[in-house]
Design a protein around this motif. Structure first.
Motif, PDB file in Angstrom:
ATOM      1  N   ASP A   4       0.810  -1.220   0.000  1.00 34.67           N
ATOM      2  CA  ASP A   4       0.000   0.000   0.000  1.00 34.67           C
ATOM      3  C   ASP A   4       0.841   1.266   0.000  1.00 34.67           C
ATOM      4  OD1 ASP A   4      -2.310  -1.425  -0.118  1.00 34.67           O
ATOM      5  OD2 ASP A   4      -2.793  -1.244   2.024  1.00 34.67           O
ATOM      6  N   LEU A   7       1.119   3.279  -3.192  1.00 28.66           N
ATOM      7  CA  LEU A   7       0.027   4.153  -3.607  1.00 28.66           C
ATOM      8  C   LEU A   7       0.201   5.579  -3.119  1.00 28.66           C
ATOM      9  CD1 LEU A   7      -2.960   1.731  -2.875  1.00 28.66           C
ATOM     10  CD2 LEU A   7      -1.646   1.980  -4.993  1.00 28.66           C
ATOM     11  N   ASP A   8       1.105   5.785  -2.158  1.00 26.95           N
ATOM     12  CA  ASP A   8       1.270   7.119  -1.581  1.00 26.95           C
ATOM     13  C   ASP A   8       1.798   8.130  -2.593  1.00 26.95           C
ATOM     14  OD1 ASP A   8       0.389   6.107   0.803  1.00 26.95           O
ATOM     15  OD2 ASP A   8       2.403   5.848   1.659  1.00 26.95           O
ATOM     16  N   LEU A  10       0.869   8.515  -5.632  1.00 28.33           N
ATOM     17  CA  LEU A  10      -0.088   8.704  -6.718  1.00 28.33           C
ATOM     18  C   LEU A  10      -1.200   9.657  -6.334  1.00 28.33           C
ATOM     19  CD1 LEU A  10      -0.469   4.944  -7.753  1.00 28.33           C
ATOM     20  CD2 LEU A  10       1.191   6.616  -8.602  1.00 28.33           C
ATOM     21  N   ARG A  15      -4.169   6.521  -8.568  1.00 27.57           N
ATOM     22  CA  ARG A  15      -4.380   5.433  -7.607  1.00 27.57           C
ATOM     23  C   ARG A  15      -5.516   4.524  -8.077  1.00 27.57           C
ATOM     24  NH1 ARG A  15      -4.624   6.926  -1.329  1.00 27.57           N
ATOM     25  NH2 ARG A  15      -2.732   7.950  -2.091  1.00 27.57           N
ATOM     26  N   HIS A  41       3.064   1.558 -11.569  1.00 22.26           N
ATOM     27  CA  HIS A  41       2.640   1.320 -10.183  1.00 22.26           C
ATOM     28  C   HIS A  41       1.527   0.269 -10.136  1.00 22.26           C
ATOM     29  CE1 HIS A  41       5.062   4.782  -9.040  1.00 22.26           C
ATOM     30  NE2 HIS A  41       4.804   4.512  -7.769  1.00 22.26           N
ATOM     31  N   TYR A  45       2.035  -2.890  -7.936  1.00 27.78           N
ATOM     32  CA  TYR A  45       1.057  -3.166  -6.877  1.00 27.78           C
ATOM     33  C   TYR A  45       0.463  -4.564  -7.049  1.00 27.78           C
ATOM     34  CZ  TYR A  45      -2.737  -2.237  -3.560  1.00 27.78           C
ATOM     35  OH  TYR A  45      -3.606  -2.281  -2.486  1.00 27.78           O
TER      36      TYR A  45
END
Length: 678
Positions: A4, A7-8, A10, A15, A41, A45
């Motif tokens: 997770d 995702l920071d 984006l 996201r 990403h 992810y």
């Protein structure tokens, strides 16, 4: 790093892309909105969360540079094993692997250039062709093949799409040529790049065992620049998928600029209808360009009195305000080029590096006068689309030296090591003062030095205690060479608008903004003119901060002002800046007295210019303009020092034509003087 945490970095829309890990996904991504960040990403992810193993992902795009950039970003995110390739590279790899099993023997050789085979096929039909018509016919053959149009359906397909017949031949003749070309190719035992796509697609369609092997390996697909996909590429993609829906496509209909090659936005625009339940995510936050640039781009597409084209996005600028966009008019092409060169000098003097400046134009023939102006101004440049970086001899020799030193200098920090090794190959800490071949060589070696420094900086930024050594640089160069992902060379970029797709610079100059150049004179239908508008949109959105547009009222100095400003600029920008005259500070042009011009020598110079222009496939004026020939015929220079005093002749002209010009003058003087003794 927890999954997770990825995702920071984006924004909310990016996201949404990253977490859409399954099912059909369509990302409509405007220019500068971070689409590569979003899709890399997403892959990272998916791997980190265990949704799919990296080896099951095949990401395809359209240029080796874009594929290399994707691999680099994935590696920086800690993901290895994902296949990121161009359509052709991925297809060729699979075709070569399965060919011995399906067909037998070694795979056929790839035809690098069609021209020889096209000329042979034309000759077999009794067609009279020259080099230019062969090029046009080869392009038409490529269009037919990527559009999956066979010879017996070509006439109908060309008529249905209002496609003009190339090189002065009718559609029926082109259809016959298509058949003859395939026969000539088969006789040589070669295949072309279009065959790579269709042969693999057919192999997967008709051999269930091969299809199951490929589909078992690759279960998740990402396609970048999906607005540029052709029917042949879509056919292959469908065979890869085999009816599955694990597909993420990314594209921007407003950047569809390759329709003439067979690319079509049809598949992107119809994605949601063709795949019920598909997620459609829009990226509109523009992180690349200033509000001034973004506003111009948006207004260009929002044509007064018309609706926006289907799928087009209205960008929202995220950067602080910047300088205004400028539009300038000049008397002629030479004055325009000199004005651009002066503006480039000022930007560099103010701190913008040359590699962050680009001059973009509609046709390659426009580059010559710009090259001359930049050379005269002492500004280094590189022409995008010229010789490939890794094919240059000095680069190949440098890599051999670096590879040979990697073992013995493995523990030496990479920046120090590369400077030590390349010092023996001609690199110096300071750049040569003069432009020319010596400076070009230094620029190439300096690009390798800069790449080494970038590797070290990246390692430090990532918290690595150990600075990478030469082995890491050699590995990076090997990967880049395989993907033709060249490091940046310091110099102003000269490129066509088509070649600039996917790139960006701090400062962009768009030249030739006149009717006949943009839109180009061949653009007659509404669809083609719309694509020319999108081409300008692509050029505008290459700029991060500085953007200047310009046009010239005439081609040559002193000629009638017959050009008009491009219709695309109507109501968008007021004209500013110099409206006439040369902009680069130089001495006054010495007038040439017509009585001083040696007419016989002038005629010899014109004949030479015609031959030189034919050799490079360019108009005669791009070799030398008439005023330069007249000055040579009047002053009859006998040395390089005298030759460079001629207006219009700078270092690049001397390097290309100096010996020929001086030889013509010397031969003429010798004939005039006659025998000097018994």
């Amino acid at each position: 790093m927890p999954a997770d945490d990825l995702l920071d970095a984006l924004d909310p829309d990016q996201r949404a892309v990253a977490v859409a890990l399954t099912g059909p996904v369509c990302v409509l991504a405007g220019a500068g909105t971070g689409k590569t960040r979003a899709i890399t990403h997403r892959i990272a992810y998916g791997v980190r969360t265990g949704t799919y193993p990296p080896q099951s992902v095949l990401a395809v795009t359209f240029t080796a540079r874009a594929a290399g950039e994707m691999r680099t970003r994935l590696r920086d995110l800690g993901v290895v094993g994902v296949q990121a390739r161009t359509f052709h590279a991925a297809a060729l790899r699979q075709l070569s692997y399965f060919w011995p099993k399906v067909v037998g023997g070694a795979p056929p050789r790839i035809l690098e250039q069609k021209s020889t085979v096209v000329a042979e096929a034309a000759s077999s039909l009794g067609l009279r062709v020259d080099r230019l018509s062969v090029r046009d016919l080869a392009s038409e053959i490529e269009w037919a093949k990527v559009s999956l149009v066979p010879a017996d359906d070509y006439v109908r397909a060309a008529a249905a799409t209002d496609r003009p017949a190339p090189a002065g031949h009718d559609h029926a003749t082109v259809a016959r040529l298509l058949t003859a070309y395939e026969a000539a190719k088969d006789a040589r035992g070669v295949i072309d790049f279009e065959d790579v796509l269709t042969l693999l697609g057919s192999m997967l369609e008709h051999r269930q065992d091969i299809a199951e092997t490929v589909r078992g390996q690759y279960r998740h697909f990402v396609v970048d620049e999906y607005q540029d996909v052709s029917p042949a590429q879509q056919f292959l993609l469908d065979q890869w998928l085999g009816g599955r829906q694990e597909l993420c496509v990314v594209g921007d209909p407003s950047q569809t600029i390759y329709s003439f090659t067979g690319a079509t936005p049809y598949y992107l625009l119809g994605f949601a209808q063709q795949r019920p339940g598909a997620q459609v995510i829009r990226l509109v936050r523009d992180y690349r360009s200033t509000p001034q640039v973004v506003d111009l781009a948006n207004r260009l597409l929002a044509v007064t009195g018309r609706r926006r084209s289907a799928g087009s996005l209205e960008l929202v600028a995220q950067r602080p305000s910047g300088p205004p966009v400028r539009l300038s008019a000049y008397d002629d092409d030479e004055a325009e080029a000199q004005g651009v060169a002066l503006a480039v000098q000022r930007l560099i003097a103010a701190g913008t590096t040359a590699r962050e400046i680009a001059v973009l134009y509609r046709t390659n023939a426009q580059s010559e006068v710009l090259e001359q102006a930049l050379s005269d101004a002492g500004v280094g440049y590189l022409v995008r689309g010229g010789e490939r970086f890794f094919s240059r001899r000095e680069v190949r020799d440098a890599i051999v030296l670096l590879r040979g030193s990697a073992r013995s200098m493995g523990e030496v920090p990479v920046g120090e090591a590369v400077r030590d090794v390349l010092s023996g190959a001609g690199w110096t800490p300071e750049a040569p003062a003069a432009r020319g071949a010596v400076r070009d060589r230094w620029d190439a070696l300096q690009a390798l030095v800069q790449l080494a420094d970038d590797l070290a900086d990246k390692a430090r930024a990532g918290g690595d205690q150990a600075v990478p050594g030469l082995p890491a640089l050699v590995a990076e160069l090997d990967e880049r060479a395989a993907a033709q992902h060249a490091p940046a060379v310091d110099g102003v970029t000269l490129a066509s608008l088509h070649a600039a797709k996917g790139l960006e610079w701090d400062a962009v100059f768009l030249v030739g903004m006149s009717e006949g150049l943009l839109p180009i004179s061949l653009a007659e239908t509404e669809e083609v003119i719309a694509e020319e508008r999108r081409l300008l949109y692509v050029g505008i959105t290459r700029a991060r901060e500085h953007l200047a547009l310009s046009w010239a009222r005439s081609r040559n100095p002193g000629s009638r002002a017959s050009r008009k400003r491009s219709r695309f600029l109507a109501g968008l920008l007021p004209e500013s800046g110099p409206r006439s005259g040369a902009a680069v500070e130089r001495g006054p042009r010495p007038p040439v007295d017509p009585d001083d011009v040696d007419q016989d020598l002038l005629e010899a110079l014109r004949e030479w210019r015609t031959r030189a222009a034919l050799e490079i496939d360019r108009p005669a004026f791009t070799v030398l303009v008439d005023s330069s020939l007249q000055e040579i015929a009047a002053n009859q220079p006998t040395s390089v020092a005298e030759l460079v005093r001629v207006r219009g002749i700078g270092p690049s002209k001397v390097e290309s034509y100096g010996s020929s010009l001086l030889g013509i003058v010397a031969a003429h003087r010798a004939r005039r003087s006659g025998p000097s003794g018994p």
